[in-house]
Design a protein around this motif. Structure first.
Motif, PDB file in Angstrom:
ATOM      1  N   GLY A  12       9.544   0.839   3.669  1.00 20.65           N
ATOM      2  CA  GLY A  12       9.530   1.697   4.184  1.00 20.65           C
ATOM      3  C   GLY A  12      10.012   1.405   5.431  1.00 20.65           C
ATOM      4  O   GLY A  12      10.298   0.094   5.916  1.00 20.65           O
ATOM      5  N   THR A  13      10.754   2.911   6.742  1.00 20.87           N
ATOM      6  CA  THR A  13      11.473   2.580   7.711  1.00 20.87           C
ATOM      7  C   THR A  13      10.352   3.580   8.446  1.00 20.87           C
ATOM      8  O   THR A  13       9.114   4.465   8.207  1.00 20.87           O
ATOM      9  N   SER A  56       1.202  -1.130  -0.779  1.00 17.92           N
ATOM     10  CA  SER A  56      -0.250  -0.156  -0.278  1.00 17.92           C
ATOM     11  C   SER A  56       1.190   0.908   0.077  1.00 17.92           C
ATOM     12  O   SER A  56       1.492   0.794   1.171  1.00 17.92           O
ATOM     13  N   PRO A  57      -0.053   2.469  -0.339  1.00 17.35           N
ATOM     14  CA  PRO A  57       1.442   3.921  -0.258  1.00 17.35           C
ATOM     15  C   PRO A  57       0.751   4.419   0.498  1.00 17.35           C
ATOM     16  O   PRO A  57       1.256   5.148   1.034  1.00 17.35           O
ATOM     17  N   LEU A  69       7.371   5.169   2.783  1.00 17.58           N
ATOM     18  CA  LEU A  69       6.640   4.457   2.530  1.00 17.58           C
ATOM     19  C   LEU A  69       6.000   4.752   0.964  1.00 17.58           C
ATOM     20  O   LEU A  69       5.861   4.862   0.569  1.00 17.58           O
ATOM     21  N   ASN A  70       6.624   3.581   0.358  1.00 22.80           N
ATOM     22  CA  ASN A  70       6.767   3.804  -0.934  1.00 22.80           C
ATOM     23  C   ASN A  70       6.375   2.062  -0.916  1.00 22.80           C
ATOM     24  O   ASN A  70       6.909   1.087  -1.442  1.00 22.80           O
ATOM     25  N   LYS A 109       1.294  12.323  -2.390  1.00 25.54           N
ATOM     26  CA  LYS A 109       1.308  11.586  -3.740  1.00 25.54           C
ATOM     27  C   LYS A 109       2.937  12.260  -4.270  1.00 25.54           C
ATOM     28  O   LYS A 109       3.017  13.587  -4.148  1.00 25.54           O
ATOM     29  N   LYS A 110       3.423  11.466  -4.412  1.00 28.69           N
ATOM     30  CA  LYS A 110       5.340  11.591  -4.592  1.00 28.69           C
ATOM     31  C   LYS A 110       6.196  12.079  -3.381  1.00 28.69           C
ATOM     32  O   LYS A 110       7.102  12.539  -3.876  1.00 28.69           O
ATOM     33  N   VAL A 111       5.497  11.449  -2.161  1.00 30.32           N
ATOM     34  CA  VAL A 111       6.007  12.357  -1.285  1.00 30.32           C
ATOM     35  C   VAL A 111       6.245  11.038   0.036  1.00 30.32           C
ATOM     36  O   VAL A 111       5.316  10.172  -0.140  1.00 30.32           O
ATOM     37  N   THR A 112       7.093  10.686   0.157  1.00 25.94           N
ATOM     38  CA  THR A 112       7.790   8.902   0.532  1.00 25.94           C
ATOM     39  C   THR A 112       8.113   9.192   2.573  1.00 25.94           C
ATOM     40  O   THR A 112       8.201   8.324   2.781  1.00 25.94           O
TER      41      THR A 112
END
Length: 331
Positions: free
Chosen positions: A268-269, A186-187, A263-264, A225-228
């Motif tokens: 993630g971490t 999941s994003p 998260l991507n 969006k596009k931010v992790t």
């Protein structure tokens, strides 16, 4: 027998000859169908290396199983710690990130089977205390006896050829775990998540083994969006630790500012840093514990990757713990 009757018999025989192979193919295809799809993996247990040092190992992550006895995608973390009989700062403890789908193979017949995780040269293994020190487990493996019922799978260790950060062989393993249904990576990791788990830990003294436990609630802010990189909106989590040298620790994290995560696509971490509003039995301001984070819809797992938190003896902890990170409806 008349020609008409014989023609009917031949039609029946031809039909049967076509049906039998079709059924065989269908059986072969469906032997894995019950366990194929996105899964979330959790396992932990004890280990003894070839020096007689006891330790703890955990595994967690996301995998998409196919119906051919392998994986379409794979992202797992293996964390390990032991307590050498010699009092030195250990190179033994390690973290491996396993990402090659070809690493996993499994076979299940009538609910009983085997699974093997064989690391490749592309899988990264690092010493927990010094992550810049890498080593290889290429060609090394850990194997499991597998039991499946419907979409649920349980596993128990059957052997290991893995090595630790000091090249000690992990010869005796007693590890069990589950491979549960999950959503795809999941994003987002939205909603209130329930955290519950634990495992082993050792301090940098390395002669005394211990146990770690953690539980609580956490709600992460959505990433755009596009931010992790993300933060949390709320947090209430307790971490405890003890060892056989009377070292102990209890920290109650309550400030959402303590949380940082990435998260991507479900991987993630997550980092918890002791802040001024937290309550720890030992002064630990600014120290942290880090995790690899996996999110598959309502299901999630976190696996320890390192720590700078110190116990009541002033020794930094080296953890090997895994926890569920799930909404109320997740596994």
């Amino acid at each position: 027998m008349s020609n008409l009757a014989w023609c009917k018999v031949r039609r029946v025989l031809v039909g049967v000859s076509l049906i039998v192979p079709a059924l065989a193919l269908a059986t072969a295809a469906t032997a894995f169908a019950g366990v194929a799809g996105p899964k979330i993996v959790t396992a932990q247990g004890g280990v003894t290396d070839n020096n007689g040092d006891t330790g703890h190992i955990v595994i967690g992550g996301l995998v998409v199983l196919n119906n051919k006895g392998g994986a379409n995608s794979l992202n797992l973390t293996i964390a390990y710690q032991d307590n050498p009989v010699v009092s030195t700062v250990s190179a033994d403890s390690f973290v491996c990130t396993v990402t090659d789908p070809a690493d996993l193979s499994y076979s299940i017949t009538k609910g009983i089977g085997t699974a093997t995780l064989t690391l490749s040269s592309s899988d990264k293994c690092v010493q927990t205390l010094t992550p810049s020190n890498t080593f290889s487990n290429a060609g090394k493996s850990i194997s499991f006896q597998v039991y499946a019922l419907g979409s649920k799978v349980r596993m128990v260790s059957a052997g290991s050829t893995l090595v630790d950060g000091a090249d000690d062989l992990l010869v005796d393993v007693a590890v069990s775990g589950s491979v549960d249904p999950a959503g795809a990576g999941s994003p987002q990791a939205g909603g209130v998540r329930v955290v519950s788990g634990g495992g082993g830990a050792v301090d940098v003294d390395d002669t005394y083994s211990g146990h770690m436990a953690l539980a609580g609630l956490i709600a992460l802010n959505r990433v755009t969006k596009k931010v992790t990189n993300g933060t949390a909106k709320s947090l209430d989590l307790t971490l405890t630790w003890e060892d056989t040298d009377s070292g102990n620790l209890s920290c109650h994290f309550t400030d959402a500012k303590d949380v940082a995560y990435t998260l991507n696509k479900g991987v993630g971490t997550l980092t918890l840093t002791v802040g001024p509003n937290d309550t720890c039995s030992v002064a630990n301001a600014g120290n942290s514990i880090s995790f690899d984070l996996y999110v598959g819809g309502a299901s999630g797992r976190i696996v320890t990757t390192g720590s700078t938190i110190a116990d009541s003896k002033g020794n930094t902890l080296i953890p090997a713990a895994v926890a569920s990170f799930s909404t109320a409806g997740g596994f």
